[in-house]
Design an enzyme around this catalytic site. Structure first.
Site, mmCIF file in Angstrom:
data_model
loop_
_atom_site.group_PDB
_atom_site.id
_atom_site.type_symbol
_atom_site.label_atom_id
_atom_site.label_comp_id
_atom_site.label_asym_id
_atom_site.label_seq_id
_atom_site.Cartn_x
_atom_site.Cartn_y
_atom_site.Cartn_z
ATOM 1 C CE1 TYR A 38 11.640 -33.934 25.078
ATOM 2 C CE2 TYR A 38 10.588 -34.566 27.142
ATOM 3 C CZ TYR A 38 10.699 -33.701 26.071
ATOM 4 O OH TYR A 38 9.874 -32.603 25.983
ATOM 5 C CG PHE B 90 22.021 -8.778 36.231
ATOM 6 C CD1 PHE B 90 23.243 -8.158 36.034
ATOM 7 C CD2 PHE B 90 21.523 -9.601 35.237
ATOM 8 C CE1 PHE B 90 23.952 -8.357 34.854
ATOM 9 C CE2 PHE B 90 22.233 -9.808 34.066
ATOM 10 C CZ PHE B 90 23.447 -9.186 33.869
ATOM 11 C CG ASP B 91 21.108 -5.747 32.590
ATOM 12 O OD1 ASP B 91 21.195 -6.961 32.824
ATOM 13 O OD2 ASP B 91 21.875 -5.149 31.815
ATOM 14 C CG ASP C 238 20.676 -12.780 40.442
ATOM 15 O OD1 ASP C 238 21.286 -13.761 39.987
ATOM 16 O OD2 ASP C 238 20.473 -11.740 39.778
ATOM 17 C CB ALA D 238 25.274 -14.885 38.578
ATOM 18 C CE LYS E 201 26.915 -13.832 34.192
ATOM 19 N NZ LYS E 201 25.543 -13.595 34.581
ATOM 20 C CG HIS F 280 23.958 -1.311 25.614
ATOM 21 N ND1 HIS F 280 22.678 -1.232 26.104
ATOM 22 C CD2 HIS F 280 24.415 -2.525 25.961
ATOM 23 C CE1 HIS F 280 22.388 -2.354 26.743
ATOM 24 N NE2 HIS F 280 23.433 -3.170 26.674
HETATM 25 C C1 LIG Z 1 24.378 -12.900 34.215
HETATM 26 C C2 LIG Z 1 23.473 -12.609 35.306
HETATM 27 C C3 LIG Z 1 22.105 -12.884 35.211
HETATM 28 C C4 LIG Z 1 21.452 -13.416 33.941
HETATM 29 O O1 LIG Z 1 21.994 -14.626 33.549
HETATM 30 P P1 LIG Z 1 22.139 -15.058 32.010
HETATM 31 O O2 LIG Z 1 22.746 -16.419 32.118
HETATM 32 O O3 LIG Z 1 23.021 -14.063 31.333
HETATM 33 O O4 LIG Z 1 20.783 -15.094 31.428
HETATM 34 C C5 LIG Z 1 21.306 -12.610 36.311
HETATM 35 N N1 LIG Z 1 21.839 -12.080 37.421
HETATM 36 C C6 LIG Z 1 23.144 -11.805 37.550
HETATM 37 C C7 LIG Z 1 23.663 -11.227 38.813
HETATM 38 C C8 LIG Z 1 24.003 -12.045 36.497
HETATM 39 O O5 LIG Z 1 25.289 -11.738 36.608
#
Ligand SMILES: *Cc1c(COP(=O)(O)O)cnc(C)c1O
Length: 458
Positions: A72, A124-125, A215, A217, A258, A450
């Site tokens: 833990y 990103f969304d 961000d 990813a 990613k 969607h």
């Molecule tokens: C996928 C992604 C996120 C969110 O990550 P999750 O692991 O899907 O929660 C944030 N920003 C970018 C650019 C992404 O491609």
């Protein structure tokens, strides 16, 4: 003759795919209410829905899974991941989270308040969602070239510095908790940000005393594009370039699904001790204790290895060149695709592909249906259905560009799969003047429709 790229790995384990018939797929699609999100994965032959968490792990990662430490507190796997994150990003503090949006939730809980403004390059969304959920505003400062598919620009993820400075000038500093730079820019089609632009953004942020977060990813794919396209970086390693990027900012959020080369996971890394302390409280509240934050010990171990593998040039070359291989095959067939090709996906231009279908009958959606019927290939619509209705008028919003995105999972498919996709699309494209079906909505959710929308053929 120059030797071509080839995958720097061989295959040890395979997963069987079922090659269904067109007749079966026609029935399955009907049963799924013409929504590809409703299909079972066995009903899909080649799955290009997303590259998020869908890649293959290496034998080294699987070996690490066996020696994961599930304590833990103070887990060995946590320490391993912490060291790797420190080495790759250079940031002092680190918090694991269960995925990227969780990292956003934790960090933004510490930093974003009602009425705040968070500028960036096409957020990103989920990032935008976490900003707007806090009644703050995401301001898109991406260069205009990003939105014109006919223009070539090597770094379509770049920030327009004038747009950014305007935001800084027109708002009090206290209202802007940070700038967020998405690398690569997912919403603009996996397009990279140049080092030159990152430096300029960093300087502008410093001048106005605004922190800069990434961000991250697809930070390794972004570093690959810098090495290939930007002068002065030809001889630098991916790890050197990544470190140079991160040192221009104050911290990062990461979706490890990613460029972490794992199926689930994420983290925050940053330099500011005060922000770290605040974020720690939210991490414990939302994710778990600070030495696991929603991840298993074994998953943290696999991520530590994945981050190193994802920042190796040979891996990145085979990954990004595979995406470009598909793009080039399509372009050679005359199939309309967005250029330059992004790092993780190819975008089909549905306006040029199926012009006979009125936009009110959801062109890009219809093309995605056709690709599934013809080839058992699952892409995703980035068009009118995704754009949702206007919140006030409740009318459909028709985006200028209607795409079907084919995201390519990492280390998962071979170039024969890419050939198969290309030929399926060529066959559809060659018969584009024939009557095609539009679709109409029979049931939809008030927001994010969607995922669950039910459709019928016209
Ligand atoms: C996928 C992604 C996120 C969110 O990550 P999750 O692991 O899907 O929660 C944030 N920003 C970018 C650019 C992404 O491609």
């Amino acid at each position: 003759m120059k030797l071509p790229y080839a995958e720097p790995y061989k295959i040890k384990v395979v997963e069987k795919l079922y090659r269904s018939t067109q007749k079966e797929r026609t029935q399955w699609l009907k049963d799924a209410n013409y929504n590809l999100f409703n299909l079972k994965s066995e009903q899909v032959f080649i799955d290009c829905l997303t590259d998020s968490g869908t890649g293959a792990m290496s034998d080294q990662q699987w070996a690490e899974m066996m020696i994961g430490d599930e304590s833990y507190a103070g887990s060995r796997s946590f320490e391993k991941l912490k060291k790797t994150v420190k080495r790759i990003t250079g940031y002092k503090y680190f918090l694991p989270t269960h995925q990227g949006r969780a990292a956003e939730n934790v960090l933004f809980s510490a930093l974003v308040k009602e009425g705040d403004i968070v500028p960036g390059n096409s957020h990103f969304d989920t990032t935008k969602g976490h900003i707007e959920f806090r009644k703050a505003h995401a301001v898109d400062c991406t260069i205009d070239e990003a939105f014109d598919t006919s223009i070539y620009h090597p770094f379509k993820g770049n920030v327009d510095l004038n747009k950014l400075e305007k935001v800084f000038k027109e708002n009090p500093k206290e209202k802007i908790p940070f700038t967020i730079l998405t690398i690569t820019c997912n919403s603009a089609g996996g397009q990279p940000v140049s080092m030159e632009n990152t430096k300029a953004v960093s300087e502008l942020c410093k001048k106005y005393h605004i922190p800069l977060y990434f961000d991250s990813a697809r930070f390794a794919e972004n570093a690959y594009f810098i090495k290939k396209r930007e002068k002065g970086y030809e001889n630098k390693s991916i790890k050197e370039i990544a470190l140079e990027i991160f040192q221009l900012g104050d911290g990062m959020t990461m979706s490890a699904k990613k460029d972490g080369l794992v199926n689930m996971g994420g983290f925050i890394a940053l330099n500011d001790e005060k922000v770290y302390k605040e974020a720690t409280v939210f991490n414990i509240m939302f994710e778990g204790f600070i030495t696991y934050g929603g991840m298993n010990g074994r998953d943290m171990g696999a991520l530590a290895i994945g981050l190193d593998e994802a920042t190796e040039f040979d891996y990145l070359e085979s990954r990004i060149e595979q995406v470009a291989y598909l793009g080039q095959r399509l372009a050679d067939f005359g199939v309309p695709v967005q250029q330059p090709f992004g790092g993780h996906a190819i975008f089909l231009d549905a306006n040029k592909f199926v012009p006979t279908i009125p936009k009110e009958e959801f062109r890009a959606w219809s093309l995605a249906m056709e690709l599934y019927i013809v080839g058992g290939i699952r892409g995703v619509e980035i068009g009118t259905i995704l754009a949702d209705r206007d919140p006030e008028t409740r009318e459909n919003r028709f985006p200028e560009l209607e795409f079907v995105r084919l995201a390519i999972p990492r280390r998962t498919y071979t170039n024969h799969h890419m050939d198969y996709i290309a030929v399926a699309l060529k066959n559809i494209f060659n018969t584009r003047e024939e009557a095609r079906h539009g679709y109409r909505i029979i049931d939809e959710a008030p927001i994010m429709r969607h995922f669950t929308v039910k459709m019928e053929k016209i």
